[in-house]
Design a protein around this motif. Sequence first.
Motif, mmCIF file in Angstrom:
data_model
loop_
_atom_site.group_PDB
_atom_site.id
_atom_site.type_symbol
_atom_site.label_atom_id
_atom_site.label_comp_id
_atom_site.label_asym_id
_atom_site.label_seq_id
_atom_site.Cartn_x
_atom_site.Cartn_y
_atom_site.Cartn_z
ATOM 1 N N GLY A 1 3.913 45.364 -57.248
ATOM 2 C CA GLY A 1 5.159 45.035 -57.940
ATOM 3 C C GLY A 1 5.671 43.630 -57.645
ATOM 4 O O GLY A 1 6.688 43.207 -58.195
ATOM 5 N N ALA B 1 -20.265 48.009 -49.874
ATOM 6 C CA ALA B 1 -20.812 48.178 -48.516
ATOM 7 C C ALA B 1 -21.057 49.666 -48.308
ATOM 8 O O ALA B 1 -20.124 50.467 -48.374
ATOM 9 N N CYS C 1 -9.838 43.434 -57.176
ATOM 10 C CA CYS C 1 -9.615 44.585 -58.070
ATOM 11 C C CYS C 1 -8.693 45.641 -57.452
ATOM 12 O O CYS C 1 -8.252 46.563 -58.130
ATOM 13 N N THR D 1 -10.098 47.146 -46.342
ATOM 14 C CA THR D 1 -10.276 48.026 -47.502
ATOM 15 C C THR D 1 -9.039 48.868 -47.818
ATOM 16 O O THR D 1 -9.013 49.604 -48.810
ATOM 17 N N ASN D 2 -8.036 48.829 -46.993
ATOM 18 C CA ASN D 2 -6.735 49.482 -47.191
ATOM 19 C C ASN D 2 -6.832 50.818 -47.947
ATOM 20 O O ASN D 2 -7.472 51.750 -47.483
HETATM 21 C C1 LIG Z 1 1.177 49.822 -57.942
HETATM 22 C C2 LIG Z 1 1.407 49.130 -56.613
HETATM 23 C C3 LIG Z 1 2.608 48.492 -56.366
HETATM 24 C C4 LIG Z 1 2.830 47.836 -55.150
HETATM 25 N N1 LIG Z 1 3.971 47.114 -55.008
HETATM 26 C C5 LIG Z 1 4.153 46.394 -53.881
HETATM 27 C C6 LIG Z 1 5.281 45.543 -53.766
HETATM 28 O O1 LIG Z 1 6.080 45.387 -54.701
HETATM 29 N N2 LIG Z 1 5.442 44.884 -52.591
HETATM 30 C C7 LIG Z 1 4.546 44.975 -51.567
HETATM 31 O O2 LIG Z 1 4.749 44.361 -50.506
HETATM 32 N N3 LIG Z 1 3.443 45.729 -51.682
HETATM 33 C C8 LIG Z 1 3.206 46.426 -52.812
HETATM 34 N N4 LIG Z 1 2.073 47.164 -52.948
HETATM 35 C C9 LIG Z 1 1.107 47.196 -51.826
HETATM 36 C C10 LIG Z 1 0.287 45.897 -51.700
HETATM 37 O O3 LIG Z 1 -0.219 45.539 -52.959
HETATM 38 C C11 LIG Z 1 -0.843 46.144 -50.693
HETATM 39 O O4 LIG Z 1 -0.296 46.506 -49.445
HETATM 40 C C12 LIG Z 1 -1.736 44.911 -50.480
HETATM 41 O O5 LIG Z 1 -2.156 44.363 -51.701
HETATM 42 C C13 LIG Z 1 -2.936 45.328 -49.651
HETATM 43 O O6 LIG Z 1 -3.903 44.311 -49.703
HETATM 44 P P1 LIG Z 1 -5.326 44.581 -49.100
HETATM 45 O O7 LIG Z 1 -6.091 43.329 -49.199
HETATM 46 O O8 LIG Z 1 -5.221 45.180 -47.737
HETATM 47 O O9 LIG Z 1 -5.959 45.740 -50.007
HETATM 48 P P2 LIG Z 1 -6.489 45.691 -51.507
HETATM 49 O O10 LIG Z 1 -5.923 44.558 -52.267
HETATM 50 O O11 LIG Z 1 -6.293 47.051 -52.062
HETATM 51 O O12 LIG Z 1 -8.040 45.395 -51.318
HETATM 52 C C14 LIG Z 1 -8.944 46.315 -50.772
HETATM 53 C C15 LIG Z 1 -10.292 46.037 -51.401
HETATM 54 O O13 LIG Z 1 -11.327 46.702 -50.653
HETATM 55 C C16 LIG Z 1 -12.388 46.946 -51.569
HETATM 56 N N5 LIG Z 1 -13.316 47.918 -50.966
HETATM 57 C C17 LIG Z 1 -13.022 49.154 -50.489
HETATM 58 N N6 LIG Z 1 -14.135 49.745 -49.988
HETATM 59 C C18 LIG Z 1 -15.163 48.866 -50.149
HETATM 60 C C19 LIG Z 1 -16.547 48.908 -49.832
HETATM 61 N N7 LIG Z 1 -17.134 49.988 -49.246
HETATM 62 N N8 LIG Z 1 -17.319 47.836 -50.137
HETATM 63 C C20 LIG Z 1 -16.769 46.739 -50.725
HETATM 64 N N9 LIG Z 1 -15.441 46.654 -51.041
HETATM 65 C C21 LIG Z 1 -14.652 47.695 -50.769
HETATM 66 C C22 LIG Z 1 -11.649 47.461 -52.792
HETATM 67 O O14 LIG Z 1 -12.456 47.406 -53.955
HETATM 68 C C23 LIG Z 1 -10.436 46.543 -52.838
HETATM 69 O O15 LIG Z 1 -10.606 45.458 -53.718
HETATM 70 C C24 LIG Z 1 1.819 47.851 -54.137
HETATM 71 C C25 LIG Z 1 0.604 48.479 -54.394
HETATM 72 C C26 LIG Z 1 0.394 49.114 -55.622
HETATM 73 C C27 LIG Z 1 -0.926 49.779 -55.887
#
Ligand SMILES: Cc1cc2nc3c(=O)[nH]c(=O)nc-3n(C[C@H](O)[C@H](O)[C@H](O)COP(=O)(O)OP(=O)(O)OC[C@H]3O[C@@H](n4cnc5c(N)ncnc54)[C@H](O)[C@@H]3O)c2cc1C
Length: 426
Positions: free
Chosen positions: A76, A214, A69, A246-247
């Motif tokens: 993008g 969590a 989510c 959790t980024n």
């Molecule tokens: C609108 C938008 C456009 C973007 N465009 C680009 C792009 O074009 N190119 C690119 O390289 N990057 C892009 N990014 C950035 C890229 O999407 C992210 O860097 C990458 O998806 C990060 O992945 P992640 O798994 O670290 O974090 P996320 O996918 O954000 O996952 C983190 C998860 O942690 C969960 N979480 C947090 N706290 C808790 C808790 N206490 N307990 C349980 N779960 C928890 C959240 O619900 C979430 O699902 C974009 C981001 C956005 C929002």
Amino acid sequence: MSKTLYTDDYKSEPYWLEGVTSLDVQDSTLPEKADVVVIGSGYTGLHTALQTARAGRKTVVIDKGNIGCGCSTRNGGQVSSSIKPDIEELTKFFGQDCAKAIRREGENALNWIETFIKDEAIDCDFERNGLYYAAHTPRHYELIARDTEILQREDGIEAFAVSEQDQRTELGSNAYFGGVVFPNHAALHAAKYHSALAKKVSDAAGLLVSHCNANSIVRHASSGDSQFSIKTSKGTIKARNVMIATNGYTGELTPWLQRRLIPIGSYVIATEPLAKEKIDSLFPTARPVCDTCKVVYYYRASPDRTRVLFGGRVSANETNPMVSAPRLHQQMCRIFPELEHTRISNSWTGTVSYTFDSMAHTGIFNGMHYALGYCGSGISLSSYLGMRAGQKIIEHADGATAFDNLPFPSRPLYRGKPWFLPAALN
Ligand SMILES: Cc1cc2nc3c(=O)[nH]c(=O)nc-3n(C[C@H](O)[C@H](O)[C@H](O)COP(=O)(O)OP(=O)(O)OC[C@H]3O[C@@H](n4cnc5c(N)ncnc54)[C@H](O)[C@@H]3O)c2cc1C
């Protein structure tokens, strides 16, 4: 809602989710014990989990919302080499060797994600057609054209400048003063990539538990099989290893990280389907675009070349997709005036995390692994650093990266609420 601006089937949800199988695991229960608990089910967490599950460690991925989510189904889809600070800046802080190694990791991540997607036969519209980096002022064109020479010379990164006169070969717009092409950058379908990854974790016997927040983590003094107890909204689970993935959604669960991360919303719209000729005239190549504006606009044709996906930040404070949609539409029409009467089918937002040194960070604190802070462009780096963190947990020899345990700065009195953002973004 203005009828003329939105399609009848308008959704405040990512365009990417249309027709993509979501792993709805709302009913899944939390076991009492695992080898590895991964908190966060985006690209970072799933790549960690894939490594540990395939190595035979009982792995549980939890997410406070649906699986995926967060940003990993909201971005993008532009896949870059992701390192923000340039070689000069990095050398000042870390010395030349470390600076070079960090920049090389950006390229490693980009190459690695391509190999991973090919080797695992992931159908996610991955294409390595490059990126067009458009200059919004003549001065910015000079700056990026000069930096291109440095990048080629110092980092061996392929790039070439395109003058304002030649720009129409790259982009059907007069809004820019030339730009730079990075021919090795790539693009993918964000949610297809995420969904395939989640399935691979599941196939490797990794358990995905959604709607499981969590709340707290306790580290036990004895270092046995259950070093950690993680209290969640679905009960308590004990684990030997914990991965924080959790980024931008990092919260009070990990105050040490929260103090180091700056959450920022980013916003995207998708247009209704357009004629093929129109898309071809706006995007004569298959390259996505981003620009040099302080608050960057990033956009592209959808993988099937029927729509424009246009993203950026259009508000000093955080807002919602209904407020951001008309503002993004206005910016899109500034760049492509012929889209004035084009309607919006989707508008959505997600939260990325920036850091005070504009670098991603990975390492261990209080015995827990983490990888986060991708500063808005983390598709390749989150996948790569998530994978490396998984390798570290299973003590694989290749787990080390140039990012490991670098100093991770915060600011006095900063607790994770960026009150300074509106001023900084103006
Ligand atoms: C609108 C938008 C456009 C973007 N465009 C680009 C792009 O074009 N190119 C690119 O390289 N990057 C892009 N990014 C950035 C890229 O999407 C992210 O860097 C990458 O998806 C990060 O992945 P992640 O798994 O670290 O974090 P996320 O996918 O954000 O996952 C983190 C998860 O942690 C969960 N979480 C947090 N706290 C808790 C808790 N206490 N307990 C349980 N779960 C928890 C959240 O619900 C979430 O699902 C974009 C981001 C956005 C929002």
